[in-house]
Design a protein around this motif. Structure first.
Motif, PDB file in Angstrom:
ATOM      1  N   SER A  52     -78.959 -11.051 -53.279  1.00  0.00           N
ATOM      2  CA  SER A  52     -79.433  -9.670 -53.428  1.00  0.00           C
ATOM      3  C   SER A  52     -79.089  -8.900 -52.165  1.00  0.00           C
ATOM      4  N   PHE A  53     -78.565  -7.691 -52.352  1.00  0.00           N
ATOM      5  CA  PHE A  53     -78.206  -6.833 -51.208  1.00  0.00           C
ATOM      6  C   PHE A  53     -78.680  -5.436 -51.549  1.00  0.00           C
ATOM      7  N   ALA A  54     -79.634  -4.954 -50.790  1.00  0.00           N
ATOM      8  CA  ALA A  54     -80.223  -3.623 -51.030  1.00  0.00           C
ATOM      9  C   ALA A  54     -80.709  -3.504 -52.477  1.00  0.00           C
ATOM     10  N   ASP A  55     -81.490  -4.479 -52.908  1.00  0.00           N
ATOM     11  CA  ASP A  55     -82.083  -4.526 -54.260  1.00  0.00           C
ATOM     12  C   ASP A  55     -81.050  -4.558 -55.384  1.00  0.00           C
ATOM     13  N   PHE A  56     -79.860  -4.974 -55.056  1.00  0.00           N
ATOM     14  CA  PHE A  56     -78.805  -5.041 -56.066  1.00  0.00           C
ATOM     15  C   PHE A  56     -78.331  -6.490 -56.126  1.00  0.00           C
ATOM     16  N   LYS A  57     -78.269  -7.040 -57.331  1.00  0.00           N
ATOM     17  CA  LYS A  57     -77.894  -8.462 -57.438  1.00  0.00           C
ATOM     18  C   LYS A  57     -76.373  -8.616 -57.556  1.00  0.00           C
ATOM     19  N   PHE A  58     -75.840  -9.507 -56.723  1.00  0.00           N
ATOM     20  CA  PHE A  58     -74.415  -9.820 -56.763  1.00  0.00           C
ATOM     21  C   PHE A  58     -74.222 -11.310 -57.031  1.00  0.00           C
ATOM     22  N   SER A  59     -73.120 -11.625 -57.701  1.00  0.00           N
ATOM     23  CA  SER A  59     -72.768 -13.053 -57.812  1.00  0.00           C
ATOM     24  C   SER A  59     -71.613 -13.290 -56.848  1.00  0.00           C
ATOM     25  N   VAL A  60     -71.688 -14.379 -56.103  1.00  0.00           N
ATOM     26  CA  VAL A  60     -70.641 -14.738 -55.142  1.00  0.00           C
ATOM     27  C   VAL A  60     -69.943 -15.980 -55.685  1.00  0.00           C
ATOM     28  N   THR A  61     -68.633 -15.876 -55.906  1.00  0.00           N
ATOM     29  CA  THR A  61     -67.885 -17.007 -56.486  1.00  0.00           C
ATOM     30  C   THR A  61     -66.747 -17.413 -55.573  1.00  0.00           C
ATOM     31  N   HIS A  62     -66.713 -18.690 -55.270  1.00  0.00           N
ATOM     32  CA  HIS A  62     -65.651 -19.246 -54.426  1.00  0.00           C
ATOM     33  C   HIS A  62     -64.617 -19.920 -55.333  1.00  0.00           C
ATOM     34  N   HIS A  63     -63.399 -19.387 -55.383  1.00  0.00           N
ATOM     35  CA  HIS A  63     -62.313 -19.969 -56.189  1.00  0.00           C
ATOM     36  C   HIS A  63     -61.373 -20.723 -55.252  1.00  0.00           C
ATOM     37  N   TYR A  64     -60.988 -21.941 -55.617  1.00  0.00           N
ATOM     38  CA  TYR A  64     -60.052 -22.666 -54.752  1.00  0.00           C
ATOM     39  C   TYR A  64     -59.251 -23.681 -55.552  1.00  0.00           C
ATOM     40  N   LEU A  65     -58.041 -23.891 -55.078  1.00  0.00           N
ATOM     41  CA  LEU A  65     -57.156 -24.899 -55.664  1.00  0.00           C
ATOM     42  C   LEU A  65     -57.504 -26.224 -55.006  1.00  0.00           C
ATOM     43  N   VAL A  66     -57.725 -27.257 -55.804  1.00  0.00           N
ATOM     44  CA  VAL A  66     -58.091 -28.565 -55.245  1.00  0.00           C
ATOM     45  C   VAL A  66     -56.878 -29.118 -54.498  1.00  0.00           C
ATOM     46  N   GLN A  67     -57.060 -29.377 -53.179  1.00  0.00           N
ATOM     47  CA  GLN A  67     -55.950 -29.804 -52.315  1.00  0.00           C
ATOM     48  C   GLN A  67     -55.876 -31.329 -52.234  1.00  0.00           C
ATOM     49  N   ASP A  68     -54.688 -31.819 -51.947  1.00  0.00           N
ATOM     50  CA  ASP A  68     -54.563 -33.256 -51.664  1.00  0.00           C
ATOM     51  C   ASP A  68     -55.184 -33.533 -50.309  1.00  0.00           C
ATOM     52  N   SER A  69     -55.604 -34.769 -50.085  1.00  0.00           N
ATOM     53  CA  SER A  69     -56.250 -35.104 -48.804  1.00  0.00           C
ATOM     54  C   SER A  69     -55.281 -34.882 -47.643  1.00  0.00           C
ATOM     55  N   ALA A  70     -53.975 -35.114 -47.862  1.00  0.00           N
ATOM     56  CA  ALA A  70     -52.974 -34.936 -46.792  1.00  0.00           C
ATOM     57  C   ALA A  70     -52.946 -33.481 -46.331  1.00  0.00           C
ATOM     58  N   ASP A  71     -53.008 -32.553 -47.321  1.00  0.00           N
ATOM     59  CA  ASP A  71     -53.001 -31.116 -46.994  1.00  0.00           C
ATOM     60  C   ASP A  71     -54.228 -30.750 -46.176  1.00  0.00           C
ATOM     61  N   LYS A  72     -55.366 -31.323 -46.562  1.00  0.00           N
ATOM     62  CA  LYS A  72     -56.639 -30.955 -45.932  1.00  0.00           C
ATOM     63  C   LYS A  72     -56.657 -31.375 -44.459  1.00  0.00           C
TER      64      LYS A  72
END
Length: 937
Positions: free
Chosen positions: A19-39
């Motif tokens: 909630s921000f200033a009485d307004f509801k927001f949804s926060v979504t984290h989008h990500y491509l699943v990386q290989d362990s080597a990349d990480k």
């Protein structure tokens, strides 16, 4: 980053609400699943390395992904966070609110050191408008967007967009570093007129000949009634162009789709195309929800009317005095139908009759082929064996679905009712055919005609209940026929030899081996009742039996036995002799136990359970269960005068007779036998039964199976079935048939993904259909899955027809095209090998050319007759000169412009800049990512 990873990789998202200033927001984290080597490499963030997202702006390996989030397509990002209003109807509309949000985001990124781009969704959700920011060490990227309905003319081509890009960058350097360009034009082919959809709807009027436009009785229709592929989208891509190499302005363009180095194709599937098989099964399933009875649908019952006609006393008298009719060998189905029709017409107009005579006769002859021959078939198995599947696979299917074998009467009836429901009279037609079917069953019972299309023997509990009921009726007809013809029941043939009859069995309810082999599970609990009607004949020698029968069971001296004549012998039992008088042991003719359907078995087990555990209840239960045992003992006594219980056990259950080698008084080894421990238990059921058993041969015993009563029960059961009950009984058969049909059609096409889905359908259906009263929702899911498979096969056929895979003469070309078609079905977008010059490319080009010609002719026809128009257009060369393009104008133009320049000052760091543009008929969007140096500015 690997090529095509945005499509082939796995995307995940995590959401939360704030909630921000009485307004509801949804926060979504989008990500491509990386290989362990990349990480591992990613974790060590160096001071001077720009954030990953900035590097992604310049990566060319994943331009124009076929399936991705819009921000991935516009900016080429592999990870980002979106803040959007939580409620669908909420929107951030005012500029001040947008600025407030952006400044808050900017502060948050600065404070946390987060290098993941953060976007805020503004305006109405359908507009997909986002603004955002990404911060790194001394660098920042601003993500901006323009969305217009009407596009200004100067931005419809490359040169105009380059001007915007350069002015937006505002780079102080001259000359500017070259701009890298990626372009994709998408062309849509909607006009398939030259390829009419090959599937024609069935011709219903042709039904009477036994077929419906190629749709025979007992066969399900298949395929889509409309083209399941509505559009073909061709994307022509120029992935790596440099500014200055290509000209594209409002006067001239070098961008010819034929010359494009990359072609890729996707097909748009028609939304829920009408599929015949799916419709057939769905419509049949709808009957399950109807509440009406057959009588309510057709008017007053025909059986009632029959009763009323006979109620007249003169009728009754004349019937009594009439001579008995001679059995007619030829079944007159049409005559039967005619009388039933007459009764129906009494309370309905002739024209209202749901099924006309021709259709009804054709169906009845299909169901009962023996009605057409001079005499009924003796065998009761069906002759139809057009089954593409192997025996074992077919067995597994009907066993798994609890339906009926695909050559059985029940299965054929299900398909006929399905067809009647879809094409002839709907629910009324179904009720009418069922009424005729029940009349036919009664006719066969009364006239001793076996029902065709059913395997002989007791009801098969692996099949649906209706199939079991019909098998039960056949058992009754068989017994009645055997009795009426004065033959001995051909029942208990026991195999000769020294083997025992029932092996080592553990209770008083022993079954004979033969019965076990036939799948017999139990005996009717009614079969031991004292009803007078159940005796075969009156016993004339009762007194004689009273004297000798019981004595022979106990002491059994030879004097008493001598007066009894052996009766009801089947054959001699190998080498066995009676223990006390050395006479050969004879196997008697015995009665078969009563066949049972699953509902009767349930009923019996309930009754047995209700008897409780009291001594009286246990005794009653044992008596009920040992009716068959008692009958066999009586037959054995009649066939073997002077026999003892030990003799009976040696034949009936050899493991209960234990033989040991012992040394006698003279020192010789001899065999000594005795009954097993369980046979010696006081008040043992076997001993008790043996003592009460009288030497009566099977033909004079009370019937274990009262065929008259059981047949009437079955006929009543059939007569009271509502169409809804009938549909529920037969739905497993219909689903079974649909799966067989889909399998058969898939074998012709060989689509690997469909094979997997069919396996899933079979597994799912096995779980759902094996239990009584499955949920409607689960049944709908199965039908939906079958329809989906049908649509996929129809799509495959549509594409094969359009790409002419069958017409290819060269084997290599044919294989290429077939591979291409199967990829089109399974992948979101397929690369055309060789672009416009490959096998598939040439065909696609031809399709577009033909569509363009059709369009021109269509427009010309509105103005002038086609012949005159063609003359006016002149030769092909002239037509080409008149600039008739092979392709229509592109339905979508996408461009990506990239460069690396220092901003905002000449001495700033050189950072990636990117602008994506998409132009469609009703949409114009610019999405820019502009990076600037926040240290040296």
């Amino acid at each position: 980053m690997g090529k095509g990873i945005f499509t082939s990789g796995t995307w995940e998202e995590k959401s939360d609400e704030i909630s921000f200033a009485d307004f509801k927001f949804s926060v979504t984290h989008h990500y491509l699943v990386q290989d362990s080597a990349d990480k591992e490499g990613k974790d060590e963030v160096l001071e001077d390395v720009i954030p990953q997202s900035m590097q992604d702006l310049l990566c060319m390996n994943n331009d124009f992904p076929p399936r991705a989030h819009c921000l991935v397509r516009w900016y080429g990002l592999r990870e980002f966070v979106v803040i959007a209003p939580a409620a669908n109807h909420d929107a951030v509309l005012s500029e001040s609110k947008c600025n407030l949000l952006l400044s808050s985001v900017s502060i948050a990124l600065g404070n946390t050191g987060c290098q993941v781009p953060l976007f805020v969704q503004i305006h109405h959700k359908w507009r997909r408008m986002y603004v955002g920011e990404c911060q790194g060490h001394g660098v920042r990227t601003d993500f901006e967007m323009v969305h217009l309905r009407k596009v200004p003319n100067q931005y419809t081509h490359l040169s105009g967009l380059l001007d915007i890009f350069k002015s937006k960058i505002g780079c102080p350097l001259t000359p500017l570093p070259p701009v890298s360009i990626a372009i994709r034009f998408t062309y849509v082919l909607q006009d398939w007129q030259q390829y009419f959809w090959p599937q024609q709807p069935p011709d219903i009027d042709a039904l009477v000949g036994g077929e419906v436009g190629g749709l025979e009785f007992g066969k399900l229709p298949f395929g889509a009634c409309e083209d399941p592929i509505s559009e073909l989208h061709l994307a022509t891509t120029w992935p790596h162009l440099t500014e200055g190499i290509i000209v594209d302005n409002d006067v001239y363009s070098d961008l010819d789709p034929i010359q494009a180095p990359h072609w890729s194709v996707r097909v748009r599937k028609a939304d829920n195309p009408q599929c015949l098989l799916g419709d057939f099964v769905t419509e049949f399933f709808k009957i399950c929800r109807r509440k009406e009875s057959t009588d309510e649908i057709l008017g007053r019952s025909t059986f009632e009317e029959e009763g009323r006609e006979i109620a007249d006393i003169t009728h009754a008298l004349s019937k009594l005095t009439e001579p008995a009719p001679v059995p007619i060998h030829k079944l007159s189905v049409s005559n039967m139908v005619h009388t039933a029709k007459k009764k129906i017409r009494k309370h309905r107009g002739v024209e209202e009759s749901p099924l006309n005579n021709d259709v009804l006769n054709t169906i009845l002859l299909f169901l009962f082929p023996d009605a057409a021959s001079e005499k009924p078939l003796d065998g009761s198995s069906s002759t139809d064996s057009n089954n593409p599947l192997s025996e074992s696979e077919e067995y597994n299917l009907y066993n798994q679905f609890k339906s009926a074998p695909s050559d059985s009467l029940t299965y054929k009836l299900a398909l006929c009712l399905c067809m009647i429901n879809f094409y002839h009279g709907g629910l009324k037609g179904v009720a009418h055919l069922w009424q005729e079917f029940v009349l036919e069953m009664r006719f066969r019972w009364e006239n001793n005609f076996l029902i065709p299309g059913l395997t002989s023997g007791p009801p098969d509990l692996r099949c649906c209940l209706l199939h079991q009921k019909l098998q039960m009726l056949n058992c009754c007809i068989e017994r009645k026929k055997a009795r009426d013809e004065g033959r001995k029941t051909n029942t208990s043939e026991v195999y000769p030899g020294d083997t025992g009859k029932a092996g080592d069995q553990l209770g008083p309810d022993n079954l004979k081996d033969m019965d076990k082999e036939k799948g017999e599970v139990g005996k009717s609990w009614d079969s031991w009742s004292d009803s007078e009607e159940e005796f075969f004949e009156c016993l004339s020698d009762t007194e004689e039996l009273k004297g000798n029968g019981q004595e022979s069971g106990k002491k059994g001296g030879p004097k008493e036995v001598a007066s009894l004549k052996p009766e009801g012998r089947l054959h001699q039992h190998g080498k066995l002799t009676l223990l006390h008088n050395g006479e050969p042991l004879y196997i008697p003719v015995t009665q078969e136990p009563a066949p049972m359907t699953e509902d009767l078995l349930e009923e019996q087990s309930e009754v047995l359970a209700k008897l409780g555990t009291s001594a009286e209840g246990a005794h009653l239960r044992a008596r009920m269960q040992s009716a068959c045992l008692l009958s066999d003992m009586e037959s054995f006594k009649a066939a073997n005068p002077g026999c003892f219980l030990e003799d009976f056990v040696r034949w009936y259950s050899p493991r209960d007779y234990i033989e040991e080698e012992v040394v006698d008084e003279k020192g010789n080894m001899v065999l000594k036998g005795e009954l097993s421990a369980r046979m010696k238990i006081p008040s043992n059921m076997w001993v008790e039964a043996w003592e009460t058993a009288k030497p009566i041969p099977a033909r004079r015993q009370r019937r274990l199976f009262d065929d008259t009563r059981e047949a009437e029960k079955v006929l009543h059961y059939l007569a009271v079935q509502k169409p809804a009950d009938l549909a529920r009984h037969l739905l497993p058969c219909v689903i079974h048939a649909a799966v067989l049909k889909v399998k058969e059609e898939e074998n012709l096409e060989n689509i690997s993904s469909v094979k997997k889905i069919i396996k899933q359908i079979i597994t799912h259906s096995s779980k759902v259909l094996h239990f009584p009263n499955p949920e409607d929702k689960k049944l709908e899911e199965i039908i939906h899955q079958i329809t989906n498979v049908e649509a996929i096969i129809a799509r495959a056929r549509s594409l094969k027809a359009k790409f002419g895979t069958e017409k290819c003469e060269q084997e290599e070309e044919k294989e290429d095209l077939e591979r291409f078609v199967s990829c089109l079905l399974e992948q979101p977008e397929v690369l055309v090998v060789g672009a416009g010059r490959g096998h598939a490319g040439k065909i696609i080009h031809k399709l577009f050319v033909n569509a363009q010609r059709h369009l021109i002719l269509f427009k010309a026809a509105a103005v002038a007759p086609p012949e005159e128009e063609l003359k006016r257009m002149g030769s092909p060369e002239e037509r080409r000169h008149n600039s008739v393009s092979d392709f229509p104008p592109p339905a979508g133009r996408e461009l990506i412009l990239r460069t690396t320049v220092p901003r905002p000052a000449p001495y700033s760091r050189a950072l990636p800049q990117r602008m994506y543009s998409v132009l469609t008929k009703e949409d114009f969007r610019l999405a820019g990512a502009f990076s600037s140096d926040t240290t040296f500015f």
